[in-house]
Motif scaffolding. Structure first.
Motif, PDB file in Angstrom:
ATOM      1  N   LEU A 142      38.563  35.768  21.817  1.00 37.07           N
ATOM      2  CA  LEU A 142      38.217  34.194  21.734  1.00 37.07           C
ATOM      3  C   LEU A 142      37.133  34.130  23.018  1.00 37.07           C
ATOM      4  CD1 LEU A 142      41.421  32.217  20.715  1.00 37.07           C
ATOM      5  CD2 LEU A 142      39.293  32.613  19.378  1.00 37.07           C
ATOM      6  N   SER A 143      37.623  34.608  24.110  1.00 39.90           N
ATOM      7  CA  SER A 143      36.951  34.376  25.325  1.00 39.90           C
ATOM      8  C   SER A 143      35.636  34.898  25.219  1.00 39.90           C
ATOM      9  CB  SER A 143      37.830  34.994  26.477  1.00 39.90           C
ATOM     10  OG  SER A 143      37.806  36.413  26.337  1.00 39.90           O
ATOM     11  N   ASP A 144      35.483  36.283  24.648  1.00 39.76           N
ATOM     12  CA  ASP A 144      34.053  36.889  24.727  1.00 39.76           C
ATOM     13  C   ASP A 144      33.267  36.120  23.354  1.00 39.76           C
ATOM     14  OD1 ASP A 144      34.388  38.649  26.319  1.00 39.76           O
ATOM     15  OD2 ASP A 144      34.774  40.495  25.154  1.00 39.76           O
ATOM     16  N   GLY A 145      33.838  35.572  22.348  1.00 39.63           N
ATOM     17  CA  GLY A 145      33.143  34.759  21.403  1.00 39.63           C
ATOM     18  C   GLY A 145      32.942  33.378  21.857  1.00 39.63           C
ATOM     19  N   LEU A 146      33.207  32.907  22.673  1.00 36.83           N
ATOM     20  CA  LEU A 146      33.108  31.625  23.162  1.00 36.83           C
ATOM     21  C   LEU A 146      31.844  31.568  24.312  1.00 36.83           C
ATOM     22  CD1 LEU A 146      36.401  29.802  23.660  1.00 36.83           C
ATOM     23  CD2 LEU A 146      34.611  29.389  21.684  1.00 36.83           C
ATOM     24  N   THR A 147      31.575  32.752  24.950  1.00 34.97           N
ATOM     25  CA  THR A 147      30.686  32.871  26.008  1.00 34.97           C
ATOM     26  C   THR A 147      29.245  33.602  25.472  1.00 34.97           C
ATOM     27  OG1 THR A 147      31.909  34.723  26.399  1.00 34.97           O
ATOM     28  CG2 THR A 147      32.554  32.836  27.798  1.00 34.97           C
ATOM     29  N   VAL A 148      29.493  34.743  24.811  1.00 37.70           N
ATOM     30  CA  VAL A 148      28.186  35.552  24.738  1.00 37.70           C
ATOM     31  C   VAL A 148      27.225  34.834  23.762  1.00 37.70           C
ATOM     32  CG1 VAL A 148      27.283  37.693  23.667  1.00 37.70           C
ATOM     33  CG2 VAL A 148      29.410  37.576  25.330  1.00 37.70           C
ATOM     34  N   PRO A 149      27.879  34.196  22.501  1.00 37.25           N
ATOM     35  CA  PRO A 149      26.764  33.704  21.617  1.00 37.25           C
ATOM     36  C   PRO A 149      26.349  32.371  22.150  1.00 37.25           C
ATOM     37  CG  PRO A 149      28.737  34.328  20.464  1.00 37.25           C
ATOM     38  CD  PRO A 149      29.078  34.391  21.725  1.00 37.25           C
ATOM     39  N   PHE A 150      26.937  31.651  22.846  1.00 38.04           N
ATOM     40  CA  PHE A 150      26.318  30.452  23.601  1.00 38.04           C
ATOM     41  C   PHE A 150      25.402  30.770  24.407  1.00 38.04           C
ATOM     42  CE2 PHE A 150      26.590  27.622  27.187  1.00 38.04           C
ATOM     43  CZ  PHE A 150      26.209  26.576  26.858  1.00 38.04           C
ATOM     44  N   ALA A 151      25.615  31.746  25.320  1.00 39.57           N
ATOM     45  CA  ALA A 151      24.506  32.361  26.555  1.00 39.57           C
ATOM     46  C   ALA A 151      23.163  32.623  25.516  1.00 39.57           C
ATOM     47  CB  ALA A 151      24.988  33.418  27.327  1.00 39.57           C
ATOM     48  N   LEU A 152      23.511  33.357  24.550  1.00 39.42           N
ATOM     49  CA  LEU A 152      22.294  34.051  23.834  1.00 39.42           C
ATOM     50  C   LEU A 152      21.538  32.884  23.178  1.00 39.42           C
ATOM     51  CD1 LEU A 152      20.559  36.230  22.452  1.00 39.42           C
ATOM     52  CD2 LEU A 152      21.909  36.321  20.631  1.00 39.42           C
ATOM     53  N   ALA A 153      22.203  31.771  22.839  1.00 38.13           N
ATOM     54  CA  ALA A 153      21.532  30.600  22.178  1.00 38.13           C
ATOM     55  C   ALA A 153      20.757  29.752  23.126  1.00 38.13           C
ATOM     56  CB  ALA A 153      22.879  29.829  21.388  1.00 38.13           C
ATOM     57  N   ALA A 154      21.585  29.593  24.379  1.00 37.10           N
ATOM     58  CA  ALA A 154      20.777  28.818  25.510  1.00 37.10           C
ATOM     59  C   ALA A 154      19.460  29.695  25.857  1.00 37.10           C
ATOM     60  CB  ALA A 154      21.772  28.814  26.371  1.00 37.10           C
ATOM     61  N   GLY A 155      19.606  30.934  25.720  1.00 39.64           N
ATOM     62  CA  GLY A 155      18.164  31.520  26.349  1.00 39.64           C
ATOM     63  C   GLY A 155      17.113  31.516  25.291  1.00 39.64           C
ATOM     64  N   LEU A 156      17.551  31.603  24.063  1.00 37.41           N
ATOM     65  CA  LEU A 156      16.471  31.327  22.851  1.00 37.41           C
ATOM     66  C   LEU A 156      16.199  29.855  22.521  1.00 37.41           C
ATOM     67  CD1 LEU A 156      17.818  34.039  20.258  1.00 37.41           C
ATOM     68  CD2 LEU A 156      16.092  34.208  21.917  1.00 37.41           C
ATOM     69  N   ALA A 157      16.792  28.923  23.397  1.00 36.69           N
ATOM     70  CA  ALA A 157      16.388  27.674  22.834  1.00 36.69           C
ATOM     71  C   ALA A 157      15.035  27.374  23.626  1.00 36.69           C
ATOM     72  CB  ALA A 157      17.451  26.717  23.501  1.00 36.69           C
ATOM     73  N   SER A 158      14.724  27.994  24.525  1.00 37.58           N
ATOM     74  CA  SER A 158      13.516  27.695  25.096  1.00 37.58           C
ATOM     75  C   SER A 158      12.094  27.949  24.131  1.00 37.58           C
ATOM     76  CB  SER A 158      13.039  28.744  26.382  1.00 37.58           C
ATOM     77  OG  SER A 158      13.333  30.192  26.032  1.00 37.58           O
ATOM     78  N   LEU A 159      12.245  28.881  22.969  1.00 33.86           N
ATOM     79  CA  LEU A 159      11.246  28.996  22.139  1.00 33.86           C
ATOM     80  C   LEU A 159      11.014  27.852  21.305  1.00 33.86           C
ATOM     81  CD1 LEU A 159      12.301  32.789  21.105  1.00 33.86           C
ATOM     82  CD2 LEU A 159      10.677  32.078  22.789  1.00 33.86           C
ATOM     83  N   ASN A 160      11.956  26.731  21.353  1.00 30.63           N
ATOM     84  CA  ASN A 160      11.696  25.756  20.417  1.00 30.63           C
ATOM     85  C   ASN A 160      11.431  26.032  18.909  1.00 30.63           C
ATOM     86  OD1 ASN A 160      11.521  23.945  22.680  1.00 30.63           O
ATOM     87  ND2 ASN A 160       9.310  24.198  22.970  1.00 30.63           N
ATOM     88  N   ASN A 161      12.405  26.960  18.397  1.00 35.06           N
ATOM     89  CA  ASN A 161      12.248  27.548  17.173  1.00 35.06           C
ATOM     90  C   ASN A 161      13.868  27.554  16.646  1.00 35.06           C
ATOM     91  OD1 ASN A 161      12.071  28.548  14.661  1.00 35.06           O
ATOM     92  ND2 ASN A 161      10.198  29.888  15.216  1.00 35.06           N
ATOM     93  N   SER A 162      14.375  26.801  15.900  1.00 29.78           N
ATOM     94  CA  SER A 162      15.567  26.707  15.428  1.00 29.78           C
ATOM     95  C   SER A 162      15.848  27.803  14.462  1.00 29.78           C
ATOM     96  CB  SER A 162      16.046  25.210  14.782  1.00 29.78           C
ATOM     97  OG  SER A 162      15.195  25.175  13.468  1.00 29.78           O
ATOM     98  N   LYS A 163      15.233  28.368  13.789  1.00 26.51           N
ATOM     99  CA  LYS A 163      15.548  29.381  12.952  1.00 26.51           C
ATOM    100  C   LYS A 163      15.751  30.605  13.371  1.00 26.51           C
ATOM    101  CE  LYS A 163      12.864  27.667   8.798  1.00 26.51           C
ATOM    102  NZ  LYS A 163      11.568  27.790   7.857  1.00 26.51           N
ATOM    103  N   ILE A 164      14.971  30.953  14.316  1.00 22.90           N
ATOM    104  CA  ILE A 164      15.232  31.964  15.440  1.00 22.90           C
ATOM    105  C   ILE A 164      16.566  32.014  16.233  1.00 22.90           C
ATOM    106  CG2 ILE A 164      14.479  33.503  17.414  1.00 22.90           C
ATOM    107  CD1 ILE A 164      11.433  32.623  16.846  1.00 22.90           C
ATOM    108  N   VAL A 165      16.884  30.813  16.623  1.00 23.60           N
ATOM    109  CA  VAL A 165      18.249  30.606  17.441  1.00 23.60           C
ATOM    110  C   VAL A 165      19.211  30.970  16.688  1.00 23.60           C
ATOM    111  CG1 VAL A 165      19.596  28.992  18.678  1.00 23.60           C
ATOM    112  CG2 VAL A 165      17.049  28.930  19.049  1.00 23.60           C
ATOM    113  N   VAL A 166      19.204  30.201  15.279  1.00 26.85           N
ATOM    114  CA  VAL A 166      20.224  30.322  14.343  1.00 26.85           C
ATOM    115  C   VAL A 166      20.493  31.920  13.770  1.00 26.85           C
ATOM    116  CG1 VAL A 166      21.182  29.585  11.953  1.00 26.85           C
ATOM    117  CG2 VAL A 166      20.179  27.956  13.643  1.00 26.85           C
ATOM    118  N   THR A 167      19.258  32.512  13.531  1.00 25.35           N
ATOM    119  CA  THR A 167      19.408  33.750  13.031  1.00 25.35           C
ATOM    120  C   THR A 167      19.912  34.713  14.043  1.00 25.35           C
ATOM    121  OG1 THR A 167      17.395  33.341  11.551  1.00 25.35           O
ATOM    122  CG2 THR A 167      17.795  35.667  11.750  1.00 25.35           C
TER     123      THR A 167
END
Length: 243
Positions: A106-131
């Protein structure tokens, strides 16, 4: 004519007075047993009967009390047995390792995907973020599950290596191993003389001696062969759910 009438009356009077009077009882009903010399009085068994009746009643009461006492004793033993079973039943929680694996996943699943999604959010492309987020969750679950499996196998290999070394010490240096047993029991107020029967039993069975040293000297227990798979599945699912 008068003479004939008197004769008729005289002849009829005995017939009338010959039988008993209706108002008087029959002679055989008025005779008692004492009036008949040949009739013996019937003996009375009433005191003997009363004596046996009292004895039978006393015996019945005694038997009833005995049966009641036996039933009460059985009931007391049954209750004591149930209380003893309830008193000595000590349920302990044995899922500490599973809880640990769940927390790790649980601890790794709550932190790592969130950090990756936050880093890709700057691309302004939701498909890339979700994929990218879904790919990372699947890859992370596989990676964490594989790590749990390898950790479980490593624990088994570590235990086997330590047990082989302990077996060698029991065969090569038994005096030192005996002193280690004495040192284990010394904090509990037991000297060598007190544990001498235990030392004799352990020396008679080297395998038990090695198991004893693994448990009380090294505080190691052999992990289950299924522990690695359970750890892998638990950590991987926890990571995937939390991600």
């Amino acid at each position: 004519m008068a003479a004939s009438d008197s004769v008729a009356v005289h002849l009829q009077s005995p017939a009338v007075t010959a039988g008993p009077s209706p108002a008087q009882p029959a002679p055989f009903l008025t005779h008692s047993s004492a009036a008949l010399p040949h009739a013996e009085k019937e003996p009375s068994f009433r005191p003997v009967v009363d004596h046996f009746d009292s004895r039978s009643v006393h015996s019945t009461r005694t038997s009833a009390r005995s049966i009641h006492s036996v039933r009460m004793a059985r009931s007391v033993r049954s209750r004591a047995s149930k209380q003893s079973n309830l008193t000595h039943s000590e349920p302990h929680f044995s899922g500490a390792e599973i809880v640990r694996d769940i927390i790790v996943g649980l601890s790794d699943g709550l932190t790592v995907p969130f950090a990756l999604a936050a880093g890709l959010a700057s691309l302004n492309n939701s498909k890339i973020v979700v994929t990218a987020g879904m790919s990372e969750i699947v890859a992370g679950a596989i990676s964490m599950g594989l790590g749990g499996y390898l950790a479980g196998m490593s624990e088994i290999e570590h235990y086997d290596a330590e047990r082989a070394r302990e077996r060698m010490e029991v065969d090569v240096m038994p005096e030192e191993e005996e002193q280690e047993i004495v040192d284990i029991f010394h904090p509990y107020g037991l000297d060598r003389e007190s544990i001498e029967p235990l030392l004799s039993l352990l020396k008679a069975n080297p395998e038990t001696w090695v198991d004893f040293m693994m448990r009380f000297e090294l505080s190691l227990e052999r992990p289950s062969v299924h522990r690695s798979w359970i750890s892998a599945i638990t950590i991987g699912l926890s990571y995937f759910v939390s991600g």
